[in-house]
Design a protein around this motif. Structure first.
Motif, mmCIF file in Angstrom:
data_model
loop_
_atom_site.group_PDB
_atom_site.id
_atom_site.type_symbol
_atom_site.label_atom_id
_atom_site.label_comp_id
_atom_site.label_asym_id
_atom_site.label_seq_id
_atom_site.Cartn_x
_atom_site.Cartn_y
_atom_site.Cartn_z
ATOM 1 N N SER A 209 1.090 -1.542 -0.293
ATOM 2 C CA SER A 209 -0.348 0.968 -0.325
ATOM 3 C C SER A 209 1.109 1.530 0.392
ATOM 4 O O SER A 209 0.520 2.291 -0.669
ATOM 5 C CB SER A 209 -1.009 -0.055 1.123
ATOM 6 O OG SER A 209 -1.730 -0.877 0.597
ATOM 7 N N ALA A 222 -4.591 2.896 2.938
ATOM 8 C CA ALA A 222 -3.987 3.022 4.543
ATOM 9 C C ALA A 222 -3.270 1.761 4.734
ATOM 10 O O ALA A 222 -2.616 1.300 4.123
ATOM 11 C CB ALA A 222 -5.234 2.278 5.674
ATOM 12 N N THR A 236 -4.513 -4.153 4.957
ATOM 13 C CA THR A 236 -5.367 -3.588 3.993
ATOM 14 C C THR A 236 -5.994 -5.099 3.458
ATOM 15 O O THR A 236 -5.586 -6.605 3.995
ATOM 16 C CB THR A 236 -4.315 -4.029 2.233
ATOM 17 O OG1 THR A 236 -3.822 -3.044 2.709
ATOM 18 C CG2 THR A 236 -5.244 -4.137 1.056
ATOM 19 N N ASP A 252 -3.854 -3.248 -5.231
ATOM 20 C CA ASP A 252 -3.501 -3.207 -4.058
ATOM 21 C C ASP A 252 -3.910 -4.342 -3.639
ATOM 22 O O ASP A 252 -5.544 -4.863 -3.709
ATOM 23 C CB ASP A 252 -4.006 -2.258 -3.030
ATOM 24 C CG ASP A 252 -2.774 -2.625 -1.969
ATOM 25 O OD1 ASP A 252 -2.201 -2.926 -2.022
ATOM 26 O OD2 ASP A 252 -3.227 -1.596 -0.531
HETATM 27 MG MG LIG Z 1 -1.923 -3.228 2.014
#
Ligand SMILES: [Mg+2]
Ligand SMILES: Nc1nc2c(ncn2[C@@H]2O[C@H](COP(=O)(O)OP(=O)(O)OP(=O)(O)O)[C@@H](O)[C@H]2O)c(=O)[nH]1
Ligand SMILES: [Zn+2]
Length: 353
Positions: A209, A222, A236, A252
């Motif tokens: 991320s 985040a 995530t 992601d």
């Molecule tokens: Mg992540």
């Protein structure tokens, strides 16, 4: 209804998908890309921003295998009058793995060009794990790239970079980076560009991320803190397709605990190409490369032309792939047989009535 294809191109729309549309579909349905999936709720983008959609009951009924359901990166067709997915277009590529606890394939990301494999230089480099990701990329026939993050926390990244490079196919590359601060957009430019899609892969906490945020230029995703046992926190929790300013898309994903090979042929053979080419000279086509007479790999081992580690990992992954393919094929046949039996019984009952 007319579709504005210029809005779809930055999302990856191209001729591969266009060719699949019938005139009737062009008239009555809207294409959209899946940009997020959470259970039965799909986030999609038909060119004008995110929307929420559901899957038509009829589609669900006709496609019972998990891997046939729309996944992130898929191009789907929406009904004209409601945000309901009625079809999923044939994929250009599909990254999939073995579903935990079964041999069924589980889709990870569809229609991608590059698999960006991320590993942290703060933890010990795991070559076997990297090779599993490389086989997933080879199964999907997409280019793998390796980003070794946390270079700022590592005294000397060079030995790991060299070890990774030895595993990579010629068209691939490896970079050691500080994910929050290095100019990743410039570094990855040869693999980015309008309509191209990258998907991330790697354990939790390696910085996937953080890479997305670096490329977007803001805190879009985040990010977590790193646990000192390097297991990660799983910050995530669902897959998301993010659009970049240069017209690329990046997916992601949550960190992967297990990297089981999908029940798909040829990934291991493609990734271990030189070993596979040797194995073509084994006396038996289904040689397991153990104690069989006339095994070309054992002969190469004895001559010192193949390392014991490479032989062992090739054999292990090949056996796993063959096992998953054969179990999956058997299940598929059982399912189609029971479907046939059910249909036949239904017809018989109908005739009797
Ligand atoms: Mg992540
Ligand atoms: N020093 C340093 N920290 C980094 C680097 N890359 C990531 N981090 C930190 O590592 C932590 C985890 O990063 P994330 O981007 O959340 O990791 P992730 O791979 O997305 O993790 P999951 O979402 O759990 O799969 C964060 O605190 C990041 O700031 C790096 O190159 N250097
Ligand atoms: Zn052999």
């Amino acid at each position: 209804m007319s579709i504005d294809f210029s809005l779809l191109q930055p999302l990856g729309w191209n001729n591969h998908f266009h060719r699949q549309l019938t005139l009737e579909q062009l008239d009555s349905l809207r294409p959209a890309r899946v940009i997020g999936v959470e259970r039965d709720i799909f986030r999609i983008d038909a060119g004008s921003g995110p929307l929420t959609a559901t899957l038509a009951g009829r589609y669900r009924h006709q496609h019972t295998e998990a891997v046939e359901r729309p996944t992130i990166g898929d191009w789907v067709l929406l009904a004209a009058d409601a945000p309901v997915i009625v079809a999923c277009l044939a994929r250009r590529s599909l990254i999939s793995r073995r579903m935990a606890g079964s041999c069924e394939p589980q889709a990870i990301a569809a229609n991608i060009d590059v698999l960006l494999i991320v590993s942290g230089l703060d933890a010990e480099f795991n070559r076997h794990r990297l090779e599993r990701y490389l086989v997933l990329a080879a199964q999907a026939q997409v280019t793998p790239l390796v980003l070794l993050t946390k270079a700022d926390l590592c005294a000397d990244p060079a030995p790991t970079v060299t070890a990774v490079r030895e595993c990579l196919p010629a068209e691939s590359a490896v970079f050691a980076v500080a994910a929050p601060s290095d100019p990743l957009m410039a570094l990855l430019a040869p693999w980015l560009g309008p309509g191209r899609t990258l998907a991330l892969a790697g354990s939790s906490g390696v910085g996937k991320s953080t890479i997305v945020n670096n490329l977007v230029g803001s805190q879009q995703q985040a990010t977590g803190t790193t646990r000192n046992d390097a297991k990660g926190r799983h910050t995530t929790t669902s897959r998301t397709l993010v659009r970049l300013a240069d017209g690329s898309c990046i997916i992601d994903v949550p960190g992967m605990r297990e990297v089981g090979l999908a029940p798909t042929e040829a990934g291991v053979e493609r990734h271990f190409r030189s070993v596979h080419e040797l194995a073509l000279h084994c006396r038996f086509a289904d040689c397991q490369h153990q104690e069989e007479p006339g095994c070309a790999l054992r002969a190469a081992l004895d001559r010192g032309e193949l390392s014991a580690d490479e032989w062992a990992h090739y054999c292990q992954l090949l056996a796993e792939q063959r096992h998953n393919v054969s179990v999956h094929e058997r299940r598929r046949q059982e399912r189609s047989f029971s479907r046939m039996t059910r249909e036949a019984l239904k017809t018989k009952r109908r005739k009797r009535e």
